[in-house]
Design a protein around this motif. Structure first.
Motif, PDB file in Angstrom:
ATOM      1  N   ARG A  96       0.860  -1.172   0.000  1.00  0.00           N
ATOM      2  CA  ARG A  96       0.000   0.000   0.000  1.00  0.00           C
ATOM      3  C   ARG A  96       0.901   1.228   0.000  1.00  0.00           C
ATOM      4  NH1 ARG A  96      -1.839  -3.405   4.014  1.00  0.00           N
ATOM      5  NH2 ARG A  96      -3.885  -4.352   3.707  1.00  0.00           N
ATOM      6  N   ALA A  97       0.370   2.320  -0.479  1.00  0.00           N
ATOM      7  CA  ALA A  97       1.157   3.554  -0.537  1.00  0.00           C
ATOM      8  C   ALA A  97       0.513   4.597   0.359  1.00  0.00           C
ATOM      9  CB  ALA A  97       1.239   4.080  -1.979  1.00  0.00           C
ATOM     10  N   GLY A  98       1.344   5.299   1.119  1.00  0.00           N
ATOM     11  CA  GLY A  98       0.834   6.368   1.961  1.00  0.00           C
ATOM     12  C   GLY A  98       0.406   5.873   3.322  1.00  0.00           C
ATOM     13  N   PRO A  99       0.357   6.752   4.312  1.00  0.00           N
ATOM     14  CA  PRO A  99      -0.018   6.345   5.657  1.00  0.00           C
ATOM     15  C   PRO A  99      -1.458   5.884   5.754  1.00  0.00           C
ATOM     16  CG  PRO A  99       0.162   8.738   5.507  1.00  0.00           C
ATOM     17  CD  PRO A  99       0.694   8.194   4.228  1.00  0.00           C
ATOM     18  N   ASP A 100      -2.361   6.385   4.882  1.00  0.00           N
ATOM     19  CA  ASP A 100      -3.756   5.976   4.954  1.00  0.00           C
ATOM     20  C   ASP A 100      -3.995   4.666   4.245  1.00  0.00           C
ATOM     21  OD1 ASP A 100      -3.155   7.110   2.527  1.00  0.00           O
ATOM     22  OD2 ASP A 100      -5.215   7.729   2.142  1.00  0.00           O
ATOM     23  N   ARG A 101      -2.953   4.083   3.669  1.00  0.00           N
ATOM     24  CA  ARG A 101      -3.099   2.808   2.986  1.00  0.00           C
ATOM     25  C   ARG A 101      -2.411   1.687   3.760  1.00  0.00           C
ATOM     26  NH1 ARG A 101      -4.298   2.914  -2.731  1.00  0.00           N
ATOM     27  NH2 ARG A 101      -4.949   4.987  -3.354  1.00  0.00           N
ATOM     28  N   THR A 102      -2.146   1.896   4.994  1.00  0.00           N
ATOM     29  CA  THR A 102      -1.483   0.869   5.784  1.00  0.00           C
ATOM     30  C   THR A 102      -2.424   0.175   6.752  1.00  0.00           C
ATOM     31  OG1 THR A 102      -0.860   2.536   7.413  1.00  0.00           O
ATOM     32  CG2 THR A 102       0.727   2.060   5.668  1.00  0.00           C
ATOM     33  N   GLY A 103      -3.572   0.723   6.955  1.00  0.00           N
ATOM     34  CA  GLY A 103      -4.502   0.105   7.877  1.00  0.00           C
ATOM     35  C   GLY A 103      -5.748  -0.343   7.172  1.00  0.00           C
ATOM     36  N   GLY A 104      -6.840  -0.450   7.928  1.00  0.00           N
ATOM     37  CA  GLY A 104      -8.094  -0.840   7.343  1.00  0.00           C
ATOM     38  C   GLY A 104      -8.208  -2.336   7.193  1.00  0.00           C
ATOM     39  N   SER A 105      -9.341  -2.747   6.580  1.00  0.00           N
ATOM     40  CA  SER A 105      -9.627  -4.171   6.444  1.00  0.00           C
ATOM     41  C   SER A 105      -9.078  -4.768   5.172  1.00  0.00           C
ATOM     42  CB  SER A 105     -11.146  -4.383   6.485  1.00  0.00           C
ATOM     43  OG  SER A 105     -11.776  -3.657   5.436  1.00  0.00           O
ATOM     44  N   GLY A 106      -8.518  -3.986   4.308  1.00  0.00           N
ATOM     45  CA  GLY A 106      -8.003  -4.524   3.060  1.00  0.00           C
ATOM     46  C   GLY A 106      -6.765  -5.361   3.279  1.00  0.00           C
ATOM     47  N   ALA A 107      -6.569  -6.298   2.327  1.00  0.00           N
ATOM     48  CA  ALA A 107      -5.409  -7.187   2.428  1.00  0.00           C
ATOM     49  C   ALA A 107      -4.264  -6.740   1.534  1.00  0.00           C
ATOM     50  CB  ALA A 107      -5.825  -8.616   2.061  1.00  0.00           C
ATOM     51  N   GLY A 108      -4.445  -5.650   0.815  1.00  0.00           N
ATOM     52  CA  GLY A 108      -3.381  -5.203  -0.082  1.00  0.00           C
ATOM     53  C   GLY A 108      -3.303  -5.995  -1.370  1.00  0.00           C
ATOM     54  N   LEU A 109      -4.427  -6.645  -1.752  1.00  0.00           N
ATOM     55  CA  LEU A 109      -4.437  -7.459  -2.969  1.00  0.00           C
ATOM     56  C   LEU A 109      -5.320  -6.866  -4.060  1.00  0.00           C
ATOM     57  CD1 LEU A 109      -4.718 -11.039  -1.427  1.00  0.00           C
ATOM     58  CD2 LEU A 109      -2.717 -10.016  -2.497  1.00  0.00           C
ATOM     59  N   GLY A 110      -6.001  -5.757  -3.771  1.00  0.00           N
ATOM     60  CA  GLY A 110      -6.967  -5.223  -4.729  1.00  0.00           C
ATOM     61  C   GLY A 110      -6.381  -4.958  -6.102  1.00  0.00           C
ATOM     62  N   LEU A 111      -5.366  -4.095  -6.171  1.00  0.00           N
ATOM     63  CA  LEU A 111      -4.770  -3.752  -7.449  1.00  0.00           C
ATOM     64  C   LEU A 111      -3.885  -4.865  -7.991  1.00  0.00           C
ATOM     65  CD1 LEU A 111      -3.920   0.034  -6.967  1.00  0.00           C
ATOM     66  CD2 LEU A 111      -5.831  -0.998  -8.196  1.00  0.00           C
ATOM     67  N   ALA A 112      -3.361  -5.723  -7.112  1.00  0.00           N
ATOM     68  CA  ALA A 112      -2.617  -6.885  -7.595  1.00  0.00           C
ATOM     69  C   ALA A 112      -3.541  -7.828  -8.352  1.00  0.00           C
ATOM     70  CB  ALA A 112      -1.952  -7.610  -6.428  1.00  0.00           C
ATOM     71  N   ILE A 113      -4.765  -8.012  -7.854  1.00  0.00           N
ATOM     72  CA  ILE A 113      -5.753  -8.829  -8.561  1.00  0.00           C
ATOM     73  C   ILE A 113      -6.152  -8.156  -9.864  1.00  0.00           C
ATOM     74  CG2 ILE A 113      -8.116  -9.705  -8.436  1.00  0.00           C
ATOM     75  CD1 ILE A 113      -7.689 -10.168  -5.463  1.00  0.00           C
ATOM     76  N   VAL A 114      -6.324  -6.845  -9.845  1.00  0.00           N
ATOM     77  CA  VAL A 114      -6.642  -6.110 -11.075  1.00  0.00           C
ATOM     78  C   VAL A 114      -5.561  -6.331 -12.130  1.00  0.00           C
ATOM     79  CG1 VAL A 114      -6.906  -3.809 -12.059  1.00  0.00           C
ATOM     80  CG2 VAL A 114      -8.066  -4.388  -9.931  1.00  0.00           C
ATOM     81  N   ALA A 115      -4.293  -6.247 -11.714  1.00  0.00           N
ATOM     82  CA  ALA A 115      -3.194  -6.454 -12.666  1.00  0.00           C
ATOM     83  C   ALA A 115      -3.202  -7.875 -13.212  1.00  0.00           C
ATOM     84  CB  ALA A 115      -1.855  -6.150 -11.987  1.00  0.00           C
ATOM     85  N   ALA A 116      -3.459  -8.869 -12.351  1.00  0.00           N
ATOM     86  CA  ALA A 116      -3.467 -10.263 -12.803  1.00  0.00           C
ATOM     87  C   ALA A 116      -4.629 -10.530 -13.755  1.00  0.00           C
ATOM     88  CB  ALA A 116      -3.535 -11.197 -11.599  1.00  0.00           C
ATOM     89  N   VAL A 117      -5.810 -10.016 -13.446  1.00  0.00           N
ATOM     90  CA  VAL A 117      -6.971 -10.216 -14.323  1.00  0.00           C
ATOM     91  C   VAL A 117      -6.753  -9.519 -15.658  1.00  0.00           C
ATOM     92  CG1 VAL A 117      -9.435  -9.770 -14.582  1.00  0.00           C
ATOM     93  CG2 VAL A 117      -8.537 -10.536 -12.384  1.00  0.00           C
ATOM     94  N   THR A 118      -6.180  -8.320 -15.617  1.00  0.00           N
ATOM     95  CA  THR A 118      -5.906  -7.595 -16.867  1.00  0.00           C
ATOM     96  C   THR A 118      -4.931  -8.371 -17.739  1.00  0.00           C
ATOM     97  OG1 THR A 118      -6.251  -5.484 -15.735  1.00  0.00           O
ATOM     98  CG2 THR A 118      -5.089  -5.419 -17.831  1.00  0.00           C
ATOM     99  N   GLU A 119      -3.877  -8.896 -17.143  1.00  0.00           N
ATOM    100  CA  GLU A 119      -2.897  -9.678 -17.905  1.00  0.00           C
ATOM    101  C   GLU A 119      -3.521 -10.950 -18.458  1.00  0.00           C
ATOM    102  OE1 GLU A 119       1.540 -11.681 -17.314  1.00  0.00           O
ATOM    103  OE2 GLU A 119       0.549 -10.641 -15.669  1.00  0.00           O
ATOM    104  N   ALA A 120      -4.386 -11.601 -17.672  1.00  0.00           N
ATOM    105  CA  ALA A 120      -5.039 -12.820 -18.156  1.00  0.00           C
ATOM    106  C   ALA A 120      -5.934 -12.545 -19.353  1.00  0.00           C
ATOM    107  CB  ALA A 120      -5.854 -13.449 -17.029  1.00  0.00           C
ATOM    108  N   HIS A 121      -6.462 -11.332 -19.462  1.00  0.00           N
ATOM    109  CA  HIS A 121      -7.319 -10.954 -20.594  1.00  0.00           C
ATOM    110  C   HIS A 121      -6.523 -10.253 -21.702  1.00  0.00           C
ATOM    111  CE1 HIS A 121     -10.442 -11.708 -17.579  1.00  0.00           C
ATOM    112  NE2 HIS A 121     -11.295 -11.789 -18.564  1.00  0.00           N
ATOM    113  N   HIS A 122      -5.183 -10.318 -21.631  1.00  0.00           N
ATOM    114  CA  HIS A 122      -4.310  -9.710 -22.639  1.00  0.00           C
ATOM    115  C   HIS A 122      -4.572  -8.207 -22.758  1.00  0.00           C
ATOM    116  CE1 HIS A 122      -3.299 -13.808 -23.779  1.00  0.00           C
ATOM    117  NE2 HIS A 122      -4.585 -14.066 -23.915  1.00  0.00           N
TER     118      HIS A 122
END
Length: 399
Positions: A344-370
């Motif tokens: 995560r980037a920035g101090p407001d991206r270090t907490g919360g309920s997210g696992a830090g996989l949101g944009l990583a999943i976006v990148a993987a799905v985008t690559e899978a769809h060429h």
């Protein structure tokens, strides 16, 4: 201003052809050897030319009249001149022939290099066709057992090891999905049973049970994200025509955002892919834009055709999904880290309920769809995410 690749000031290095280098080397060696041979011929031919006195300058020969001696000297001089002209013509003809043969050797070298490199081109084309979805294919280089065939067999062995590795990873994903979800469901049920027991519970027990339930939900979300990430990286099941505009409207409605205010989607061609993975892609982008925003901030989602042509045009090539939001200012280095898992980037991206996989999943799905994923930090704060996906082949756009 950035170019189409999202990079500025970076130039693609010029491609150097091995075939051109081979042809040039062949022609250069031919010209060098021909020049050396011509120099040797000129050396020996020049050594045989001797200056002969002109007419009337020869010495008197006993028993020979002066007129006969002058005639002999004149004939010797003419013979020497003829030999000199013949030698010069021979050297000139050899030089012209060397130039012509040099050009011909360049063409022959180009042809010969093409024949020699033909197996290499075939291996390159076959290797480009092979991906994680068809690792069972092999180069199967035929012909004589030489260095090129050894290279092809080595690549085939490497593909075999990769296929076994990918298969083992897929089996691990399937096993992890079953083995990890079962104990999570058991623990969640135990917590629910504890909280649902009749009679008053100690406040400390109730707080602890609620905290455990929250952590179980986060672990379950993390597991679901990891499985989605692994599935997107290795397979693209059930491709179909998927309208991104509808998925974006559903994601905004789930977040209780007004699609009429936040969504700018003209009628565009659908994209071809897996609806479940593409839905997750859109939801992750909208969730990321909402969660990592500033108070009273805004979110804007745009679905458009990259060519910018009107919707009445029948065929398009790509569809673009743009998600923007307000928020804190991010640096270029922070943006580059966002697509890495658990980053995560920035101090407001270090907490919360997210696992830090949101944009990583976006990148993987985008690559899978060429497709292509571009992230840009907005100058006045916030993030701009652009996902470019191929449109469904042969799909007509409805006006």
């Amino acid at each position: 201003m950035q170019d189409d690749d999202g990079l500025s000031g970076r130039r693609t290095p010029r491609r150097r052809s091995v075939r051109r280098r081979f042809a040039t080397l062949y022609a250069g060696l031919f010209l060098a050897s021909g020049t050396a041979m011509l120099a040797v011929v000129a050396f020996f031919a020049g050594g045989s030319i001797q200056a002969v006195p002109g007419p009337g300058s020869g010495a008197a020969v006993p028993g020979v009249s002066a007129a006969a001696a002058a005639r002999i000297a004149s004939l010797e001089h003419q013979l020497t001149q003829a030999q000199s002209r013949q030698t010069q013509q021979l050297l000139l003809g050899s030089a012209v022939g060397l130039v012509v043969m040099g050009l011909l050797s360049l063409l022959l070298g180009w042809y010969a290099a093409g024949r020699v490199l033909r197996p290499v081109r075939a291996m390159t084309a076959a290797t480009r066709r092979i991906s994680a979805d068809n690792l069972h294919e092999r180069l199967a280089v035929d012909g004589p057992h030489d260095e090129l065939r050894d290279l092809g067999e080595t690549i085939d062995e490497l593909l075999g090891r990769l296929e076994r590795s990918f298969a083992a990873q897929r089996r691990f994903v399937a096993d992890a999905s079953h083995e990890l979800r079962t104990p999570l469901a058991t623990m969640r049920a135990a917590v629910d049973v504890t909280l649902g027991k009749p009679g008053p519970l100690p406040e400390q027990t109730r707080v602890l049970a609620g905290r455990v339930r929250t952590e179980l939900d986060q672990v379950d979300g993390l597991l679901d994200g990891l499985l989605t990430l692994a599935r997107a990286q290795h397979e693209l099941p059930s491709p179909e025509a998927v309208p991104l505009g509808e998925l974006a409207a559903d994601a905004l409605a789930a977040r209780e955002l007004s699609a009429a205010r936040a969504l700018d989607a003209a009628p565009v061609a659908p994209v071809r892919g897996n609806r479940t993975l593409l839905r997750r892609l859109v939801e992750n982008l909208v969730d990321n834009a909402v969660v990592h925003n500033e108070p009273d901030g805004w979110v804007r989602v745009t679905v458009r055709e990259t060519s910018g042509v009107p919707a009445s045009v029948e065929h398009v090539e790509h569809v673009e999904l743009v998600v923007e939001n307000s928020g804190p200012t991010l640096t270029h280095e922070q943006v580059e880290e966002l697509t890495r898992p658990f980053r995560r980037a920035g101090p407001d991206r270090t907490g919360g309920s997210g696992a830090g996989l949101g944009l990583a999943i976006v990148a993987a799905v985008t690559e899978a769809h060429h497709g292509r994923l571009d992230l840009h930090a907005r100058e006045d704060g916030g993030l701009r995410v652009v996902v470019t996906l191929p449109a469904a082949v042969g799909t007509e756009v409805q006006a």
